[in-house]
Design an enzyme around this catalytic site. Structure first.
Site, PDB file in Angstrom:
ATOM      1  N   CYS A 133      39.274  59.460  35.562  1.00 30.64           N
ATOM      2  CA  CYS A 133      40.080  58.246  35.709  1.00 30.64           C
ATOM      3  C   CYS A 133      40.569  57.704  34.370  1.00 30.64           C
ATOM      4  CB  CYS A 133      39.316  57.212  36.530  1.00 30.64           C
ATOM      5  SG  CYS A 133      39.152  57.738  38.261  1.00 30.64           S
ATOM      6  N   ASP A 134      41.204  56.546  34.443  1.00 33.58           N
ATOM      7  CA  ASP A 134      42.162  56.104  33.437  1.00 33.58           C
ATOM      8  C   ASP A 134      41.726  56.228  31.978  1.00 33.58           C
ATOM      9  OD1 ASP A 134      43.239  55.484  35.833  1.00 33.58           O
ATOM     10  OD2 ASP A 134      43.893  53.499  35.309  1.00 33.58           O
ATOM     11  N   LYS A 135      40.743  55.459  31.553  1.00 35.29           N
ATOM     12  CA  LYS A 135      40.398  55.438  30.132  1.00 35.29           C
ATOM     13  C   LYS A 135      39.439  56.545  29.758  1.00 35.29           C
ATOM     14  CE  LYS A 135      42.832  52.129  30.811  1.00 35.29           C
ATOM     15  NZ  LYS A 135      42.649  52.387  32.227  1.00 35.29           N
TER      16      LYS A 135
ATOM     17  N   CYS B  61      43.216  58.223  42.315  1.00 34.31           N
ATOM     18  CA  CYS B  61      44.182  57.748  43.322  1.00 34.31           C
ATOM     19  C   CYS B  61      45.457  58.585  43.297  1.00 34.31           C
ATOM     20  CB  CYS B  61      44.460  56.268  43.114  1.00 34.31           C
ATOM     21  SG  CYS B  61      42.977  55.251  43.351  1.00 34.31           S
TER      22      CYS B  61
ATOM     23  N   SER C 225      49.287  48.866  35.410  1.00 30.80           N
ATOM     24  CA  SER C 225      48.739  50.061  36.029  1.00 30.80           C
ATOM     25  C   SER C 225      49.871  51.052  36.255  1.00 30.80           C
ATOM     26  CB  SER C 225      48.100  49.689  37.366  1.00 30.80           C
ATOM     27  OG  SER C 225      47.881  50.838  38.155  1.00 30.80           O
TER      28      SER C 225
ATOM     29  N   GLU D 110      45.432  45.095  32.918  1.00 33.12           N
ATOM     30  CA  GLU D 110      46.556  45.576  33.719  1.00 33.12           C
ATOM     31  C   GLU D 110      47.005  44.481  34.682  1.00 33.12           C
ATOM     32  OE1 GLU D 110      45.826  50.385  33.883  1.00 33.12           O
ATOM     33  OE2 GLU D 110      45.176  49.162  35.584  1.00 33.12           O
TER      34      GLU D 110
ATOM     35  N   ASP E 261      39.350  51.028  37.475  1.00 31.16           N
ATOM     36  CA  ASP E 261      40.358  49.991  37.260  1.00 31.16           C
ATOM     37  C   ASP E 261      40.684  49.238  38.538  1.00 31.16           C
ATOM     38  OD1 ASP E 261      40.391  50.728  34.658  1.00 31.16           O
ATOM     39  OD2 ASP E 261      42.530  51.174  34.554  1.00 31.16           O
TER      40      ASP E 261
END
Length: 555
Positions: free
Chosen positions: A121-123, A193, A470, A444, A80
C-alpha cells in the site's frame, strides 16, 4: 565469494553471533548460505497487507530453492482508507520515513546480503524502495497485488465510489440502503484497492523503474500467479546477490525517466510525484518538478483506470499489464531500452513481444485519451514552487477555470461546509495549513473531493490545497501547493471571494489579486493558532522539507 553476512557468521570471533542464530533454529548449513532479508509489511489492519504473510512465505520458498537463507523481518503500514478524514491521516506520509529508517536498520544491523521487499500500500512501497536505494544492497520488490473490483448495482465499483457515495447520501441522492449497498460490496477481499490509486501506481512504477519483476503491479492479490511471482522474486534475489547488482545500478536517471513516462501513460496518482522525488533523493538522482512537466509534455495518456474511468487493475492485467503499456511506449521511442532491471535483462528485452490485448483498456498511440501525460505541474503566484494535478481525472470543462475562493484552514472546516451544501458551482475551495509542516503530515483530502464528486460538483468546483490527494480523488483537485501556508506561502494570504484562475493546459495557477493588496495583507497578517502536535510528529514537522522536493527529511 565473500558476503556481507560473513560479518555475523564467519570466524571464531563470531561464535557469539552464531549462537544466537542457533537459538533461532538456524542450522550450520543455513548459515553457510547468503542471508536474505524478507521485509514483510503483513498486518491485520490493512486489506492490502492481509495477504502478505502468504506472499512472504512464497518468497522465502524461492530463496531456499535458489540456495539462500531467508530471514523474515517486519515493517509497519498505515491503511490510508481507515486513516482518512480524521487526525490519523497525519501519520500516513510520515510513516514512509519510519519504514525507510527501520528497513535500513534491520538490513544493516543484521548484515543481510540482499532484500526482498514485500509491501503493497501507499507509503510502504516507496518507503522500502527508499531504503533499498539508501542501503544499496541487492534488492527486489515483490508487492502483494491489487484487490479485485467489487460490484454495486451490477457495475464494477471500488473504494473511490464508496467515498463518493457518502457525498451522494449527504446530498440526498441515495438513501441509507443505497449507501449500505456500496459499503458492503466495493471492497470484496484482500489486496490494494482496485483502481489506479497510489498503492497500485507505485507497484506499477516499481516495474517501470526496473526494481520488480513483470506482473508486480497488476497480478491480482488472489491469483495463484501472485504466489508464483513471489517464488520467482525469491529465486531472482539470489542471482542479484551473486552478480552484485545493486539498487543504484538500476535506479539511474534514465530509469526514473522511464518511470515518469509510464506514469504519464497510465494516469497514476499525484502521490507518485512525492514518492519518485523521495526515491531519487536517496539514489542521488536529480529529478525535479520541471523534469516531470517535460516528460508529461511528450507522453500521451493511454489509460483511464478508476477513478478516471471505468477500468480497474484486473482489466489492465488481462490486457498485458505494465509491460504492454511500456511496449507501446517503446515502439514510439519514448523509453530508454538499454538499461538494466532486476530481471537480469534490459527494459527492451523485457517488453519485446509483449502486446496489448485490449485497446479499450490501453489505448493505442494513435488514439490516446490526450496527447499529454496524466499528471501536470502548475506554477504561479499562489504556487511559486509548483503544485500537482492528475490531469487525466479532470473533466474537460474544468481544465481552464476561474472562480471565487472559498477558504478553509483545515480539512474539517472544509468538509463541514461541503456536507452543509454551502459550496456552489464555480467555487474554488482552498484548504490550507495541511502541508508537510502545517498538517503536519500532509493529509490526503479524499473526503472533500469525493463529497464534491458525490454531489455532482466535480465538474464545476475546483479544490486547491497545500495538502495532498488520494489517488482515488478525481476532478480539478490541485495539491502539494508549495511553499505551503505554514512556511509562508502565498496561499496563506488568500481571502474569501478572491478570484483564482486555473489553466492546466498551460501549467498555470494564479491568484488574481494585485501586488499592492497582497503587500497590505502581508503586513497585517496574523497566523492562526498553532496546532498542538505531540509525539514524533513534532520532530517530523521540524525536519520535513517542502512537497516540491518530495517532503523528505532534512539531511
Amino acid at each position: 565469494m565473500q558476503h556481507i553476512s560473513d560479518q555475523v557468521k564467519v570466524g571464531p570471533h563470531r561464535a557469539p553471533n552464531r549462537s544466537l542464530f542457533y537459538a533461532l533454529g538456524y542450522t550450520k548449513e543455513e548459515l553457510e548460505r547468503p542471508l536474505v532479508g524478507v521485509v514483510s509489511a503483513y498486518s491485520e489492519i490493512v486489506p492490502g497487507h492481509q495477504c502478505l504473510d502468504k506472499l512472504a512465505r512464497a518468497v522465502m520458498d524461492g530463496v531456499r530453492l535458489a540456495g539462500g537463507t531467508p530471514v523474515l523481518v517486519p515493517a509497519i503500514g498505515v491503511c490510508d482508507g481507515i486513516a482518512m478524514g480524521h487526525p490519523g491521516m497525519k501519520y500516513s506520509l510520515p510513516s514512509r520515513e519510519l519504514i525507510c529508517d527501520s528497513t535500513e536498520s534491520m538490513a544493516l544491523a543484521h548484515c543481510f546480503d540482499g532484500m526482498v521487499l514485500c509491501p503493497n500500500c501507499d507509503k510502504i512501497v516507496p518507503g522500502m524502495v527508499m531504503a533499498a536505494a539508501r542501503t544499496n544492497i541487492p534488492s527486489i520488490v515483490c508487492s502483494g497485488g491489487p484487490m479485485l473490483a467489487g460490484h454495486v448495482n451490477g457495475k464494477p465499483a471500488t473504494l473511490s465510489k464508496m467515498f463518493e457515495a457518502v457525498g451522494s447520501y449527504k446530498a440526498g441522492l441515495i438513501d441509507e440502503e443505497g449507501l449500505r449497498e456500496f459499503e458492503e460490496n466495493v471492497c470484496p477481499g484482500c489486496g490494494s484497492c482496485a483502481g489506479m490509486y497510489t498503492a497500485n501506481s507505485m507497484n506499477c512504477l516499481c516495474e517501470a523503474i526496473g526494481m520488480a519483476l513483470p506482473g508486480n503491479g497488476t497480478i491480482p492479490a488472489v491469483y495463484s500467479a501472485r504466489i508464483q511471482l513471489a517464488k520467482h522474486a525469491g529465486m531472482k534475489i539470489m542471482e542479484l546477490i551473486e552478480k552484485q547488482v545493486k539498487p543504484r545500478d538500476i535506479l539511474t536517471y534514465p530509469a526514473f525517466i522511464n518511470a515518469l513516462t509510464t506514469d504519464m501513460a497510465l494516469g497514476c496518482s499525484t502521490n507518485t510525484v512525492l514518492h519518485l522525488l523521495a526515491i531519487a533523493n536517496e539514489a542521488g538522482v536529480d529529478i525535479n518538478l520541471n523534469t516531470i512537466n517535460e516528460v508529461s509534455a511528450r507522453v500521451p495518456n493511454l489509460c483511464h483506470l478508476a477513478p478516471a474511468g471505468p477500468t480497474h487493475m484486473q482489466d489492465l492485467y488481462a490486457t498485458g499489464g505494465v509491460q504492454a503499456v511500456m511496449s507501446q511506449l517503446a515502439e514510439a521511442g519514448l523509453l530508454n531500452l538499454d538499461i538494466p532491471t532486476v530481471t537480469g535483462k534490459t527494459v527492451g528485452e523485457n517488453v519485446c513481444g509483449v502486446r496489448n490485448r485490449n485497446p479499450e483498456a490501453i489505448r493505442p498511440l494513435d488514439n490516446p485519451y490526450s496527447q499529454t501525460g496524466g499528471l501536470a505541474i502548475l506554477f504561479g503566484n499562489i504556487a511559486k514552487d509548483g503544485c500537482v494535478v492528475k490531469r487525466s481525472a479532470v473533466a474537460p470543462e474544468m481544465l481552464v477555470h476561474t472562480g471565487p475562493a472559498r477558504v478553509f484552514n483545515s480539512e474539517e472546516e472544509a468538509i463541514e461546509c461541503i456536507y452543509g451544501g454551502k459550496i456552489n458551482p464555480g467555487d474554488v475551495v482552498v484548504i490550507r495549513y495541511e502541508g508537510p509542516k502545517g498538517g503536519p503530515g500532509m493529509r490526503e483530502m479524499l473526503n472533500p473531493t469525493s463529497a464534491l464528486a458525490g454531489m455532482k460538483l466535480d465538474k464545476t468546483v475546483a479544490l486547491i490545497t497545500d495538502g495532498r490527494f488520494s489517488g482515488a480523488s478525481r476532478g480539478a483537485s490541485i495539491g502539494h501547493v508549495s511553499p505551503e501556508a505554514a512556511s509562508g506561502g502565498l496561499i496563506r494570504l488568500v481571502e474569501e471571494g478572491d478570484s483564482i484562475t486555473i489553466d492546466i493546459p498551460n501549467y498555470s495557477i494564479h491568484l488574481n489579486v494585485d501586488d499592492e493588496t497582497l503587500a497590505k495583507r502581508e503586513a497585517a497578517f496574523v497566523a492562526p493558532p498553532k496546532k498542538e502536535v505531540t509525539g514524533w510528529l513534532s520532530r517530523y514537522a521540524r525536519l520535513v522539507t517542502s512537497a516540491n522536493t518530495g517532503a523528505v527529511m532534512e539531511k
